[in-house]
Design a protein around this motif. Structure first.
Motif, mmCIF file in Angstrom:
data_model
loop_
_atom_site.group_PDB
_atom_site.id
_atom_site.type_symbol
_atom_site.label_atom_id
_atom_site.label_comp_id
_atom_site.label_asym_id
_atom_site.label_seq_id
_atom_site.Cartn_x
_atom_site.Cartn_y
_atom_site.Cartn_z
ATOM 1 N N VAL A 2 65.073 -33.647 15.398
ATOM 2 C CA VAL A 2 64.140 -33.024 16.358
ATOM 3 C C VAL A 2 64.221 -31.509 16.207
ATOM 4 C CG1 VAL A 2 63.536 -32.772 18.789
ATOM 5 C CG2 VAL A 2 64.423 -34.959 17.941
ATOM 6 N N GLU A 27 58.423 -31.672 14.618
ATOM 7 C CA GLU A 27 58.365 -30.245 14.936
ATOM 8 C C GLU A 27 57.155 -29.982 15.837
ATOM 9 O OE1 GLU A 27 60.087 -27.325 14.593
ATOM 10 O OE2 GLU A 27 58.341 -26.444 15.594
ATOM 11 N N GLN A 28 57.402 -29.208 16.905
ATOM 12 C CA GLN A 28 56.290 -28.936 17.836
ATOM 13 C C GLN A 28 55.296 -27.896 17.295
ATOM 14 O OE1 GLN A 28 58.259 -27.645 21.442
ATOM 15 N NE2 GLN A 28 58.702 -25.618 20.653
ATOM 16 N N GLU A 63 65.048 -11.616 10.765
ATOM 17 C CA GLU A 63 64.621 -11.923 9.396
ATOM 18 C C GLU A 63 65.530 -11.328 8.329
ATOM 19 O OE1 GLU A 63 60.339 -11.208 9.470
ATOM 20 O OE2 GLU A 63 60.065 -13.065 10.615
ATOM 21 N N THR A 98 54.077 -31.804 16.843
ATOM 22 C CA THR A 98 54.556 -32.990 17.577
ATOM 23 C C THR A 98 55.755 -32.605 18.440
ATOM 24 O OG1 THR A 98 53.849 -34.333 15.697
ATOM 25 C CG2 THR A 98 55.316 -35.394 17.264
ATOM 26 N N VAL A 113 58.595 -33.131 21.042
ATOM 27 C CA VAL A 113 59.369 -34.249 21.597
ATOM 28 C C VAL A 113 59.524 -34.019 23.097
ATOM 29 C CG1 VAL A 113 61.655 -35.331 21.608
ATOM 30 C CG2 VAL A 113 60.567 -34.735 19.436
ATOM 31 N N ALA A 172 67.958 -30.372 16.800
ATOM 32 C CA ALA A 172 67.948 -29.068 16.111
ATOM 33 C C ALA A 172 66.835 -28.240 16.723
ATOM 34 C CB ALA A 172 67.730 -29.286 14.613
ATOM 35 N N PHE A 173 66.762 -28.266 18.075
ATOM 36 C CA PHE A 173 65.585 -27.695 18.750
ATOM 37 C C PHE A 173 65.798 -26.256 19.213
ATOM 38 C CE2 PHE A 173 67.501 -31.249 21.176
ATOM 39 C CZ PHE A 173 68.229 -30.531 22.126
ATOM 40 N N LYS A 211 67.326 -22.337 20.359
ATOM 41 C CA LYS A 211 68.097 -21.676 21.429
ATOM 42 C C LYS A 211 67.707 -22.130 22.823
ATOM 43 C CE LYS A 211 65.824 -17.577 19.906
ATOM 44 N NZ LYS A 211 65.013 -18.412 19.080
ATOM 45 N N ILE A 227 66.462 -6.512 20.831
ATOM 46 C CA ILE A 227 66.927 -7.298 21.973
ATOM 47 C C ILE A 227 67.496 -6.310 22.983
ATOM 48 C CG2 ILE A 227 69.195 -7.785 20.898
ATOM 49 C CD1 ILE A 227 68.938 -10.569 22.422
ATOM 50 N N ILE A 251 67.124 -15.126 26.902
ATOM 51 C CA ILE A 251 67.884 -15.540 25.714
ATOM 52 C C ILE A 251 69.360 -15.640 26.103
ATOM 53 C CG2 ILE A 251 68.556 -14.882 23.368
ATOM 54 C CD1 ILE A 251 65.795 -13.452 23.253
ATOM 55 N N ASP A 301 71.197 -23.358 16.670
ATOM 56 C CA ASP A 301 71.269 -22.699 17.976
ATOM 57 C C ASP A 301 71.398 -23.699 19.124
ATOM 58 O OD1 ASP A 301 71.029 -20.265 16.787
ATOM 59 O OD2 ASP A 301 69.046 -19.784 17.601
ATOM 60 N N PRO A 328 72.416 -11.618 18.008
ATOM 61 C CA PRO A 328 71.637 -11.183 16.840
ATOM 62 C C PRO A 328 72.252 -10.006 16.092
ATOM 63 C CG PRO A 328 70.234 -11.345 18.785
ATOM 64 C CD PRO A 328 71.631 -11.593 19.245
ATOM 65 N N GLY A 356 73.517 -10.760 12.706
ATOM 66 C CA GLY A 356 72.589 -11.142 11.635
ATOM 67 C C GLY A 356 73.077 -12.361 10.878
HETATM 68 C C1 LIG Z 1 66.195 -11.318 18.759
HETATM 69 C C2 LIG Z 1 66.833 -12.187 17.725
HETATM 70 C C3 LIG Z 1 67.015 -11.700 16.430
HETATM 71 C C4 LIG Z 1 67.651 -12.478 15.482
HETATM 72 N N1 LIG Z 1 67.832 -11.973 14.223
HETATM 73 C C5 LIG Z 1 68.483 -12.692 13.285
HETATM 74 C C6 LIG Z 1 68.679 -12.175 11.970
HETATM 75 O O1 LIG Z 1 68.222 -11.099 11.624
HETATM 76 N N2 LIG Z 1 69.385 -12.945 11.097
HETATM 77 C C7 LIG Z 1 69.896 -14.172 11.426
HETATM 78 O O2 LIG Z 1 70.530 -14.817 10.581
HETATM 79 N N3 LIG Z 1 69.673 -14.697 12.648
HETATM 80 C C8 LIG Z 1 68.981 -13.994 13.582
HETATM 81 N N4 LIG Z 1 68.746 -14.533 14.813
HETATM 82 C C9 LIG Z 1 69.214 -15.905 15.087
HETATM 83 C C10 LIG Z 1 68.320 -16.941 14.385
HETATM 84 O O3 LIG Z 1 66.969 -16.690 14.663
HETATM 85 C C11 LIG Z 1 68.704 -18.320 14.857
HETATM 86 O O4 LIG Z 1 70.109 -18.442 14.885
HETATM 87 C C12 LIG Z 1 68.118 -19.422 13.955
HETATM 88 O O5 LIG Z 1 66.732 -19.365 13.976
HETATM 89 C C13 LIG Z 1 68.611 -20.778 14.415
HETATM 90 O O6 LIG Z 1 67.965 -21.795 13.700
HETATM 91 P P1 LIG Z 1 67.708 -23.209 14.392
HETATM 92 O O7 LIG Z 1 67.148 -24.065 13.333
HETATM 93 O O8 LIG Z 1 68.913 -23.634 15.111
HETATM 94 O O9 LIG Z 1 66.632 -22.904 15.522
HETATM 95 P P2 LIG Z 1 65.111 -22.460 15.358
HETATM 96 O O10 LIG Z 1 64.925 -21.709 14.113
HETATM 97 O O11 LIG Z 1 64.766 -21.798 16.658
HETATM 98 O O12 LIG Z 1 64.351 -23.828 15.230
HETATM 99 C C14 LIG Z 1 64.232 -24.734 16.304
HETATM 100 C C15 LIG Z 1 62.973 -25.544 16.084
HETATM 101 O O13 LIG Z 1 62.879 -26.565 17.057
HETATM 102 C C16 LIG Z 1 61.527 -26.677 17.462
HETATM 103 N N5 LIG Z 1 61.502 -27.326 18.783
HETATM 104 C C17 LIG Z 1 61.988 -26.879 19.955
HETATM 105 N N6 LIG Z 1 61.766 -27.768 20.946
HETATM 106 C C18 LIG Z 1 61.141 -28.824 20.356
HETATM 107 C C19 LIG Z 1 60.637 -30.060 20.851
HETATM 108 N N7 LIG Z 1 60.731 -30.376 22.145
HETATM 109 N N8 LIG Z 1 60.028 -30.889 19.979
HETATM 110 C C20 LIG Z 1 59.902 -30.566 18.658
HETATM 111 N N9 LIG Z 1 60.342 -29.412 18.146
HETATM 112 C C21 LIG Z 1 60.969 -28.545 18.984
HETATM 113 C C22 LIG Z 1 61.051 -25.227 17.488
HETATM 114 O O14 LIG Z 1 59.646 -25.137 17.448
HETATM 115 C C23 LIG Z 1 61.712 -24.700 16.216
HETATM 116 O O15 LIG Z 1 60.915 -24.891 15.077
HETATM 117 C C24 LIG Z 1 68.098 -13.779 15.796
HETATM 118 C C25 LIG Z 1 67.881 -14.293 17.075
HETATM 119 C C26 LIG Z 1 67.265 -13.500 18.039
HETATM 120 C C27 LIG Z 1 67.046 -14.058 19.418
#
Ligand SMILES: Cc1cc2nc3c(=O)[nH]c(=O)nc-3n(C[C@H](O)[C@H](O)[C@H](O)COP(=O)(O)OP(=O)(O)OC[C@H]3O[C@@H](n4cnc5c(N)ncnc54)[C@H](O)[C@@H]3O)c2cc1C
Length: 371
Positions: A8, A32-33, A44, A119, A121, A149-150, A152, A212, A256, A273, A280, A283
């Motif tokens: 998810v 993925e939503q 980034e 989609t 969840v 894996a949804f 933060k 931030i 956040i 997350d 952040p 990085g």
């Molecule tokens: C301000 C800020 C700056 C940052 N800068 C950096 C940086 O420069 N470098 C770095 O390494 N990290 C950075 N981060 C952290 C980084 O963005 C995250 O740690 C990373 O994106 C985590 O990946 P993830 O796959 O866990 O979550 P995400 O990338 O957030 O993916 C989660 C996915 O779940 C999907 N989702 C959520 N709910 C549902 C649902 N109900 N149904 C279906 N899908 C759902 C979302 O749409 C998303 O696609 C930063 C964070 C913040 C807040």
């Protein structure tokens, strides 16, 4: 049909787990939503350890082909004029989430995961052994195992009644892409009272501006929400922002949270997350999200083959998670608090300048090791 694993969320953690599970021959459903490509709130900046992970996932060539920007140095300043130039422990990358998330998604599909975007969840029910049911507005899906894996903060955190989502958080963030003169160091971090802003050179000559801050910086703000007055209190940051042109709409987010989270909610296993988020400033959140998928995939594989019971799986994943990430998360929280305070930020930046070994240690201690 009953999937072996339903993943998810298709950010970095979810897509990379889906790729690895599909490559091991499991029937994987990735939900993925959002719809790709899409812009995401993120600095980034991809830490050095992702290169080896991208190579293993089979996306390194594509990442390079879309123009990921190689970064070897970092430049830090604060609003009192302190500055530090440091070397990264290898080559990092600047790449937009607009490109990266799409590349991972397409790779998951290419290696055999069934992937539905658009989609959301709505609920996850069931258990390992009895089976899980995942409901979406497009219908319900059954799986032997579900990986959360949804990210933060998701509507699912409310549905699961997770403690961290009940607590208010003062942190707000915003990001947008700009066009202008290239950054000499590739990555810059500029502190201002109450927050900090990362500038990262990404593909196609664009610069990602992502900050931030504590919510109080938006109070009595005469500028727009993406560029509050506080940013301009750092003269180096002000100089950069005034010389560039914004080319995408800002992505803003409030509430956040960096609160501690558990890597399990009953039998639901959480990665990226959703299991815990680093500040952040380090990085390293994206690298950690990818690494958490690396940690869990071999364990899921053994669980599905009945090599050990669920209790052992939980114990092994929690221990691996704590060992790999706990120290980084704690140091990240401490550095974040120090960097938003002008006096502590000046002491920290100047200390790194006069004792470069300290700067190197802080950079190395807030990320994993490059292969
Ligand atoms: C301000 C800020 C700056 C940052 N800068 C950096 C940086 O420069 N470098 C770095 O390494 N990290 C950075 N981060 C952290 C980084 O963005 C995250 O740690 C990373 O994106 C985590 O990946 P993830 O796959 O866990 O979550 P995400 O990338 O957030 O993916 C989660 C996915 O779940 C999907 N989702 C959520 N709910 C549902 C649902 N109900 N149904 C279906 N899908 C759902 C979302 O749409 C998303 O696609 C930063 C964070 C913040 C807040």
């Amino acid at each position: 049909m009953i999937y072996d694993v339903i993943v998810v969320g298709a950010g970095l953690a979810g897509s990379s787990a889906a790729i690895q599970l599909a490559q091991r021959g499991y029937q994987v459903l990735l939900l993925e939503q959002a719809r790709y490509p899409t812009h995401r709130l993120c600095g980034e900046f991809l830490s050095v350890e992702v290169i080896e992970i991208f190579a293993r996932l089979g996306i390194l060539e594509t990442v390079r082909a879309v123009g990921a920007y190689p970064i070897q140095n970092v430049y830090l300043t604060n609003n009192q004029g302190a500055e530090f130039r440091g070397e990264l422990p290898g080559t990092a990358l600047g790449l937009s989430r607009y490109q990266l998330d799409r590349i991972l998604w397409e790779r998951a599909e290419a290696v055999g995961a069934i992937a539905h975007q658009g989609t959301a969840v709505k609920a996850i029910a069931g258990s390992f052994g009895e089976g899980f049911q995942v409901s979406t507005h497009r219908g319900n899906f059954d799986g032997r195992f579900v990986l959360g894996a949804f990210g933060k903060a998701s509507s699912l955190d409310h549905q699961l009644n997770r403690p961290f989502i009940q607590q208010k958080s003062p942190w707000i963030a915003s990001k947008a892409h700009y066009q202008g003169q290239e950054l000499p160091q590739g990555i810059e971090l500029h502190a201002f009272p109450g927050g900090y802003c990362g500038l990262s050179q990404v593909e196609a000559g664009k610069i990602n501006v992502c900050w931030i801050a504590h919510q109080r910086v938006l109070k009595n703000n005469p500028r727009d929400r993406h560029t509050p007055e506080a940013l301009f209190q750092n003269s180096m940051l002000a100089e950069r922002l005034q010389s560039w042109e914004r080319v995408t709409s800002p992505k803003n987010l409030a509430q956040i949270s960096f609160a501690r989270k558990d890597p399990f909610e009953d039998d639901l296993c959480l990665i990226g997350d959703a299991g815990g988020m680093i500040t952040p400033l380090c990085g390293d959140g994206m690298a950690m999200a990818l690494r958490s998928a690396d940690l869990v995939v071999p364990l899921i594989s053994q669980l599905l083959q009945d090599s050990f019971p669920l209790a052992t799986f939980k114990d092994l994943y929690e221990r691996a998670w704590r060992q790999e990430f706990n120290q980084r998360l704690q140091l990240g929280r401490f550095m974040h608090q120090a960097f938003i305070n002008p006096t502590l930020a000046a002491i920290g930046v100047n200390s790194c300048r006069f004792f470069p070994a300290l700067g190197r240690w802080l950079i190395a201690s807030t990320r994993g090791k490059a292969a």
